[in-house]
Design a protein around this motif. Sequence first.
Motif, PDB file in Angstrom:
ATOM      1  N   PHE A   1       0.824  -1.213   0.000  1.00 44.01           N
ATOM      2  CA  PHE A   1       0.000   0.000   0.000  1.00 44.01           C
ATOM      3  C   PHE A   1       0.859   1.265   0.000  1.00 44.01           C
TER       4      PHE A   1
ATOM      5  N   ASP B   1       2.034   1.936  -3.469  1.00 45.57           N
ATOM      6  CA  ASP B   1       0.899   2.364  -4.307  1.00 45.57           C
ATOM      7  C   ASP B   1       0.532   3.824  -4.010  1.00 45.57           C
ATOM      8  N   ASP B   2       0.426   4.128  -2.717  1.00 39.71           N
ATOM      9  CA  ASP B   2       0.003   5.490  -2.320  1.00 39.71           C
ATOM     10  C   ASP B   2       1.002   6.545  -2.788  1.00 39.71           C
TER      11      ASP B   2
ATOM     12  N   ARG C   1       0.951   7.046  -6.484  1.00 35.66           N
ATOM     13  CA  ARG C   1      -0.188   7.897  -6.884  1.00 35.66           C
ATOM     14  C   ARG C   1       0.104   9.367  -6.600  1.00 35.66           C
ATOM     15  N   LEU C   2       0.786   9.600  -5.467  1.00 37.25           N
ATOM     16  CA  LEU C   2       1.128  10.980  -5.103  1.00 37.25           C
ATOM     17  C   LEU C   2       2.047  11.595  -6.162  1.00 37.25           C
TER      18      LEU C   2
ATOM     19  N   SER D   1       0.104  12.365  -9.306  1.00 40.95           N
ATOM     20  CA  SER D   1      -0.719  13.585  -9.201  1.00 40.95           C
ATOM     21  C   SER D   1       0.165  14.831  -9.184  1.00 40.95           C
ATOM     22  N   GLN D   2       1.375  14.696  -8.666  1.00 40.30           N
ATOM     23  CA  GLN D   2       2.320  15.824  -8.737  1.00 40.30           C
ATOM     24  C   GLN D   2       2.644  16.150 -10.202  1.00 40.30           C
TER      25      GLN D   2
ATOM     26  N   THR E   1      -0.421  17.852 -11.824  1.00 37.96           N
ATOM     27  CA  THR E   1      -0.804  19.205 -11.408  1.00 37.96           C
ATOM     28  C   THR E   1       0.351  20.202 -11.483  1.00 37.96           C
TER      29      THR E   1
ATOM     30  N   VAL F   1       2.256  20.594  -9.086  1.00 32.96           N
ATOM     31  CA  VAL F   1       2.500  20.944  -7.677  1.00 32.96           C
ATOM     32  C   VAL F   1       3.360  19.840  -7.083  1.00 32.96           C
TER      33      VAL F   1
ATOM     34  N   VAL G   1       5.595  18.371  -3.449  1.00 32.20           N
ATOM     35  CA  VAL G   1       5.923  18.496  -2.024  1.00 32.20           C
ATOM     36  C   VAL G   1       7.380  18.105  -1.851  1.00 32.20           C
TER      37      VAL G   1
ATOM     38  N   ASP H   1       3.393   0.085   4.897  1.00 30.29           N
ATOM     39  CA  ASP H   1       2.328   1.054   5.162  1.00 30.29           C
ATOM     40  C   ASP H   1       2.935   2.196   5.977  1.00 30.29           C
TER      41      ASP H   1
ATOM     42  N   GLN I   1       1.329   5.607   7.551  1.00 27.56           N
ATOM     43  CA  GLN I   1       0.084   6.375   7.687  1.00 27.56           C
ATOM     44  C   GLN I   1       0.258   7.425   8.772  1.00 27.56           C
TER      45      GLN I   1
END
Lengths: 171, 285
Positions: free
Chosen positions: A79, A82-83, A86-87, A90-91, A94, A96, A98, A162, A164
């Motif tokens: 996970f 994967d997360d 995806r981040l 999306s960077q 967009t 944008v 981090v 993970d 979180q």
Amino acid sequence: MKLLLLVLAAALIAFYVGYLHADEPAAKIDLNTDTLGPRTIEELTEKSIVRDYGLAWRTLRDALNHNQPGALEGYFTGFAKDDFSRLVQSQLKTGVHVRYSDRNHRLTAIFYSPSGDAMQLRDRATLEMQILDGTKLLSTQQVTRNYLVLMTPGADRWLVRDLQSIPEGRP
Amino acid sequence: MRALVITVMVATMCCPLLASDLKAPATVVAGTDFVIASAESQGGTFYLIGPSLVSKREVQNGSEISVPGDEIKSAGVYTALLCSGAGCVSTDFYVKPSSPARLSLLAHPSRVRVAEPNAISAVALVFDKFRNLVVEPAQVEFQAVAGEAQPISQSRTAANGIAWIRLTSGKKEGPIKVGAIIGPAKELRVVRQVASDACNLRIKPEWAAGKFYVSTDPVRDCSGNAVPDGTVVSFTKTDRSGKTTVDAPVKRGIARVQMPVDGNARIFVASGVVTGNELNVTGKQ
């Protein structure tokens, strides 16, 4: 003469390696295993966890800074991979991004499965977090974030499965 | 005083971020729509930075910014930013996992000897439908079902999304299903229980076509399960010619070996650390 050349070459390599990482000081990582159970942790495992968790953050930093999801391959799985993939996607979409700079991690190991195939830790991390839109700096924050971390052993290292963030004050 | 003024001026110039004027609910549940309120009635660019997503969009009215649940599927700390000509305002908020909906179950080992205390461990990780670890305490029910027997259940409270249990393997060989259940989620793993070490080893002599053989009775563990074929049984003979050991694997439940005997002989049998009976035989002169 040959020896002198060898020494010079070694010094040059050491200087170059130091120069490469000069802007990325290694974060300080402490691991507390006092309350860990049910399995007891071996000294070698303790060292591996500290080393691999630090390297995972380093690769995360690289992946986010340079929008390179491939950088996550080494120390993330499941996970978490994967997360963060995806981040990064999306960077890229967009513009944008981090930029994390982790200064300090205070790890507390809280669960080590009886068969040794999973370890859960809590991390109280001190980070500098910058948010950029293209090259425009929108925000810089010094933050302390708490994370629940799940790590599982791979072939030759521990992998972050993970990661979180949890609110301040969770026991 | 002068230093204070300079500090305030430097801080103002360095940081385009203004005091936090955005107001998000203190806690939002993953995957649910919500609204961020702002004192900024003008529009601007709204940024949402989360654990697995960055979004950016223009908003016409900054005073009420709707955030769809699709943008907050991952649990964790989010940062919202609203930037306009005057600078940026921001807020952090926490998205908590929704209710338990999925389980990951780690059962170990995949093969276990019968009647071993606490030999099987099962670790259940509790996730919501978005694969966030559910950190609030939740009851996980563990079940073990061996063959046609009634299931054995025990409940454990998950702490930080993890519940675990240790089980003693059953006395009969064969598969045991180890399961974990929470709400609609159920996971099963199969652990194979195999016979333990040989127990009550018995050997007997046999003469066939002028040759001497030693064979075991069917080799079983202490619970009566046949040990697997291939288990090594060692036969040790002591006679006039000295001491000889022959290893033979169990085949179809028994181990058998031919041994030439010279005069009187004593024969012992062993498998692992288990020893069996002793035979005293006399060879054909």
